[in-house]
Design a protein around this motif. Structure first.
Motif, short mmCIF file in Angstrom:
data_model
loop_
_atom_site.label_atom_id
_atom_site.label_comp_id
_atom_site.label_asym_id
_atom_site.label_seq_id
_atom_site.Cartn_x
_atom_site.Cartn_y
_atom_site.Cartn_z
N THR A 168 -8.35 -6.21 7.58
CA THR A 168 -9.72 -6.35 7.04
C THR A 168 -9.76 -7.20 5.77
OG1 THR A 168 -9.64 -4.40 5.58
CG2 THR A 168 -10.15 -4.02 7.91
N VAL A 188 -5.51 -1.70 7.49
CA VAL A 188 -6.28 -2.14 6.33
C VAL A 188 -6.09 -3.65 6.10
CG1 VAL A 188 -6.57 -1.93 3.83
CG2 VAL A 188 -6.21 0.11 5.22
N LYS A 217 0.81 -1.22 0.00
CA LYS A 217 0.00 0.00 0.00
C LYS A 217 0.84 1.27 0.00
CE LYS A 217 -3.86 -2.26 2.23
NZ LYS A 217 -3.37 -3.57 1.82
N LYS A 221 -0.63 4.60 1.55
CA LYS A 221 -0.90 4.49 2.98
C LYS A 221 0.42 4.43 3.74
CE LYS A 221 -5.48 3.83 2.86
NZ LYS A 221 -6.45 4.72 3.56
N GLU A 273 -1.12 2.77 8.82
CA GLU A 273 -2.44 2.74 8.18
C GLU A 273 -2.60 1.46 7.37
OE1 GLU A 273 -3.12 7.49 7.33
OE2 GLU A 273 -1.81 6.35 6.00
#
Length: 260
Positions: free
Chosen positions: A25, A22, A10, A14, A18
């Motif tokens: 999830t 993520v 990411k 990100k 952060e």
């Protein structure tokens, strides 16, 4: 085998902390924390990061290898000392994340000269011993531009550092020009974890399950080499669209592992 995602997937969209939230999830069992800056190498950063990784195993940590790892192979003790300052910071950070593995590239290869295996072996053994003081494993990754750029190097270094672990990286094996199976054979019995990606018919990298790699065959070879650890998806951000695609890739790899 556990399936995970690197926080590097990411970057730079990100920040590391952060990205970790993520990833939790997306169905991943584990992650690799990729420290992107000197700021992130510091234990103070990992103290703040640890709560954000709660519930997600941190399999390994990674650093920007060009920042300092080459210093560890310098003939000057003083230069090596600078490298060990940062290696110490990362080892302490790994402890705070309950992480036992450090992904290591080592020195960058500037040409085709012959290796001084005795000298390099001593440096690897020195770095490995240093990390073990913190209960962290030094794990040498095959990389096309760094130390482990060709099959056979791992076994040569292991003669000087018998407890050395390896990281098999599929995309780096492809970039090296050698068949990936040669790296798996070279590290057989010592593969700590795996970095995985895919590529299309056009040769461009993509997420596992979106390209033409035969992952069933890859996992069979890994299993035959005694591997049953974490498989970390490590793409570049440009290699996929929305984050939901990462979840699909995790599901694809889990299904493939179950079949194997």
């Amino acid at each position: 085998m556990k399936i995970g995602i690197s926080t590097a997937a990411k970057f730079p969209e990100k920040n590391t902390e952060e990205a970790a939230e993520v990833i939790k999830t997306l169905g991943a069992d584990t992650t690799e924390v990729f420290f992107s800056t000197f700021y992130e190498y510091r234990p103070e950063f990992s103290k703040a990061l640890a709560p954000k990784t709660a519930g997600l195993e941190v399999n390994s940590v990674h650093a920007l290898s060009l920042n300092f790892e080459g210093n560890l192979f310098n003939a000057s003790r003083r230069v090596r000392g600078d490298g060990y300052y940062w290696l110490d910071q990362i080892a302490r950070s790994a402890q705070l994340l309950n992480c036992r593995n450090y992904t290591f590239h080592g020195f960058i290869r500037a040409g085709e000269g012959e290796d001084d295996i005795a000298f390099l072996g001593e440096r690897f053994a020195e770095a490995h011993s240093f990390m073990r003081r913190y209960n962290v494993n030094l794990c040498l990754e095959n990389t096309s531009r760094f130390a482990y750029a060709r099959p056979g190097f791992f076994k040569q270094i292991k003669n000087y550092c018998p407890d050395l672990s390896g990281v098999f990286d599929l995309k780096q094996a492809r970039r090296s020009g050698y068949p990936y199976a040669m790296y798996i054979e070279d590290m057989a019995g010592a593969i700590a974890y795996v970095h995985i990606s895919d590529f299309g018919a056009d040769g461009k990298m993509c997420l596992p399950g979106k390209g033409i790699c035969d992952f069933k065959e890859i996992f069979k070879r890994l299993k035959g080499a005694g591997f049953d650890g974490s498989v970390i998806i490590e793409p570049y951000r440009r290699d996929y669209g929305g984050f939901e695609e990462l979840k699909e890739s995790v599901e694809f790899l889990k299904e493939t592992v179950d079949k194997v």
